[in-house]
Design a protein around this motif. Structure first.
Motif, mmCIF file in Angstrom:
data_model
loop_
_atom_site.group_PDB
_atom_site.id
_atom_site.type_symbol
_atom_site.label_atom_id
_atom_site.label_comp_id
_atom_site.label_asym_id
_atom_site.label_seq_id
_atom_site.Cartn_x
_atom_site.Cartn_y
_atom_site.Cartn_z
ATOM 1 N N PHE A 54 0.861 -1.180 0.000
ATOM 2 C CA PHE A 54 0.000 0.000 0.000
ATOM 3 C C PHE A 54 0.895 1.227 0.000
ATOM 4 O O PHE A 54 1.504 1.571 1.019
ATOM 5 C CB PHE A 54 -0.927 -0.014 1.218
ATOM 6 C CG PHE A 54 -2.053 -0.991 1.072
ATOM 7 C CD1 PHE A 54 -3.354 -0.545 0.976
ATOM 8 C CD2 PHE A 54 -1.810 -2.357 1.009
ATOM 9 C CE1 PHE A 54 -4.405 -1.443 0.831
ATOM 10 C CE2 PHE A 54 -2.853 -3.258 0.864
ATOM 11 C CZ PHE A 54 -4.153 -2.807 0.778
ATOM 12 N N ILE A 55 0.979 1.897 -1.139
ATOM 13 C CA ILE A 55 1.932 2.975 -1.353
ATOM 14 C C ILE A 55 1.565 4.234 -0.572
ATOM 15 O O ILE A 55 2.431 4.936 -0.081
ATOM 16 C CB ILE A 55 2.052 3.268 -2.873
ATOM 17 C CG1 ILE A 55 2.602 2.020 -3.567
ATOM 18 C CG2 ILE A 55 2.904 4.488 -3.140
ATOM 19 C CD1 ILE A 55 2.563 2.067 -5.059
ATOM 20 N N GLY A 56 0.280 4.519 -0.466
ATOM 21 C CA GLY A 56 -0.154 5.725 0.233
ATOM 22 C C GLY A 56 -0.456 6.882 -0.703
ATOM 23 O O GLY A 56 -0.898 7.931 -0.273
ATOM 24 N N ASP A 57 -0.227 6.693 -1.998
ATOM 25 C CA ASP A 57 -0.526 7.732 -2.978
ATOM 26 C C ASP A 57 -1.952 7.544 -3.486
ATOM 27 O O ASP A 57 -2.445 6.428 -3.588
ATOM 28 C CB ASP A 57 0.436 7.669 -4.161
ATOM 29 C CG ASP A 57 1.868 7.986 -3.774
ATOM 30 O OD1 ASP A 57 2.074 8.553 -2.679
ATOM 31 O OD2 ASP A 57 2.766 7.663 -4.554
ATOM 32 N N GLU A 58 -2.598 8.673 -3.805
ATOM 33 C CA GLU A 58 -3.959 8.617 -4.311
ATOM 34 C C GLU A 58 -3.985 8.890 -5.806
ATOM 35 O O GLU A 58 -3.134 9.614 -6.329
ATOM 36 C CB GLU A 58 -4.849 9.622 -3.579
ATOM 37 C CG GLU A 58 -5.093 9.229 -2.146
ATOM 38 C CD GLU A 58 -6.264 9.946 -1.530
ATOM 39 O OE1 GLU A 58 -7.031 10.610 -2.244
ATOM 40 O OE2 GLU A 58 -6.411 9.822 -0.307
ATOM 41 N N GLY A 59 -4.966 8.305 -6.456
ATOM 42 C CA GLY A 59 -5.108 8.517 -7.881
ATOM 43 C C GLY A 59 -6.381 7.896 -8.397
ATOM 44 O O GLY A 59 -7.236 7.442 -7.628
ATOM 45 N N THR A 60 -6.485 7.879 -9.704
ATOM 46 C CA THR A 60 -7.620 7.251 -10.375
ATOM 47 C C THR A 60 -7.055 6.296 -11.416
ATOM 48 O O THR A 60 -5.868 6.322 -11.732
ATOM 49 C CB THR A 60 -8.507 8.291 -11.091
ATOM 50 O OG1 THR A 60 -7.722 8.979 -12.071
ATOM 51 C CG2 THR A 60 -9.100 9.293 -10.110
ATOM 52 N N VAL A 61 -7.923 5.479 -11.948
ATOM 53 C CA VAL A 61 -7.547 4.604 -13.050
ATOM 54 C C VAL A 61 -8.593 4.824 -14.139
ATOM 55 O O VAL A 61 -9.772 5.041 -13.851
ATOM 56 C CB VAL A 61 -7.469 3.119 -12.605
ATOM 57 C CG1 VAL A 61 -8.818 2.586 -12.184
ATOM 58 C CG2 VAL A 61 -6.836 2.255 -13.675
ATOM 59 N N ASP A 62 -8.142 4.829 -15.403
ATOM 60 C CA ASP A 62 -9.116 5.014 -16.482
ATOM 61 C C ASP A 62 -9.583 3.660 -17.008
ATOM 62 O O ASP A 62 -9.135 2.606 -16.530
ATOM 63 C CB ASP A 62 -8.555 5.911 -17.592
ATOM 64 C CG ASP A 62 -7.395 5.300 -18.366
ATOM 65 O OD1 ASP A 62 -7.192 4.064 -18.312
ATOM 66 O OD2 ASP A 62 -6.683 6.061 -19.041
ATOM 67 N N ALA A 63 -10.468 3.667 -17.991
ATOM 68 C CA ALA A 63 -11.051 2.442 -18.536
ATOM 69 C C ALA A 63 -10.000 1.533 -19.166
ATOM 70 O O ALA A 63 -10.188 0.315 -19.232
ATOM 71 C CB ALA A 63 -12.138 2.790 -19.550
ATOM 72 N N ASP A 64 -8.866 2.099 -19.597
ATOM 73 C CA ASP A 64 -7.798 1.305 -20.199
ATOM 74 C C ASP A 64 -6.790 0.807 -19.170
ATOM 75 O O ASP A 64 -5.803 0.166 -19.516
ATOM 76 C CB ASP A 64 -7.056 2.128 -21.259
ATOM 77 C CG ASP A 64 -7.957 2.486 -22.436
ATOM 78 O OD1 ASP A 64 -8.803 1.641 -22.812
ATOM 79 O OD2 ASP A 64 -7.817 3.598 -22.971
ATOM 80 N N GLY A 65 -7.007 1.142 -17.899
ATOM 81 C CA GLY A 65 -6.119 0.673 -16.846
ATOM 82 C C GLY A 65 -4.949 1.587 -16.548
ATOM 83 O O GLY A 65 -4.053 1.225 -15.786
#
Length: 181
Positions: A54-65
Motif C-alpha cells: 500500500f503505497i499511500g498515494d492517491e489517484g484514479t484509473v481510467d477504462a484502459d487501466g
C-alpha cells in the motif's frame, strides 16, 4: 509479474474508472520494513491470498487501466471536510509569471481543521505581493483550495535532489502564522 491496482482504502475493493483511490502494488515485494513491524503491517497486506504494498498515494484509473496520480497521501490537506492535494495547488502557483518556486502545506486551524498555506519564492527581481497570489488563485481553483495564508520567502526547503522537505515546510509555515498573530 508486476500488477498495480487502485482500491478504495476503506472497503479494499477496486475503484471504478474515474473514482479516487489508493495505489497498491503487487508482484515482487520485500518482506517488510527492517525492524519496523508496525509500519510493515500498515503497508504490506494480503488481499485474496496475494501480498500487496500500500503505497499511500492517491489517484484514479481510467477504462484502459492507466493510473493518474493525484497526490501523495502524506501531503493531502484536510480543510473544512474537503481534501486538497498540495501538488495540485503547487502546480497552479508555479504558473504565475512572478513565481520562481512554490510549496503548499496544511497547518492546524481551529475552524478548518487545516489551513492551506503557501510559501512562495518570487522570481528574481519580481515585485510580488501575497494579494496577487490570492487573486491568481481565485481565478483558477475552488475557494476551499485557495491558500488561507501566503508567505513570500527566499527559498523553499528542498533536498539536494529537489524534493520538497514537507516536514520542514510545515514547521516553517506554522512558525510564520504564529508570528503573524
Amino acid at each position: 509479474v508486476n500488477v498495480n491496482r487502485v482500491i478504495n482504502p476503506l472497503t479494499g475493493e477496486e475503484v471504478k474508472p474515474g473514482e479516487k483511490g489508493e495505489l497498491i502494488f503487487g508482484g515482487f515485494n520485500s518482506l517488510g520494513y527492517w525492524k519496523d513491524p508496525e509500519r510493515t503491517r500498515k503497508h504490506f497486506r494480503t488481499i485474496e491470498g496475494r501480498r500487496w504494498f500500500f503505497i499511500g498515494d492517491e489517484g484514479t484509473v481510467d477504462a484502459d487501466g492507466y493510473f493518474q496520480f493525484i497526490g501523495r497521501g502524506s501531503s493531502i490537506i484536510n480543510t473544512g471536510g474537503e481534501k486538497v492535494y498540495a501538488e495540485e495547488i503547487e502546480e497552479i502557483l508555479m504558473q504565475h509569471p512572478k513565481v520562481r518556486d512554490a510549496a503548499v502545506t496544511g497547518i492546524p486551524d481551529p475552524r478548518w481543521g487545516e489551513a492551506v498555506t503557501a510559501l512562495i519564492a518570487p522570481a528574481a527581481g519580481a515585485d510580488l505581493f501575497p494579494e496577487e497570489i490570492l487573486e491568481f488563485c481565485r481565478e483558477r481553483m475552488a475557494g476551499y483550495k485557495k491558500p488561507k495564508h501566503v508567505f513570500l520567502v527566499e527559498e523553499i526547503p528542498r533536498t539536494v535532489t529537489g524534493k520538497l522537505e514537507r516536514k520542514e515546510l510545515k514547521e516553517r509555515a506554522q512558525k510564520m502564522v504564529e508570528k503573524r498573530k
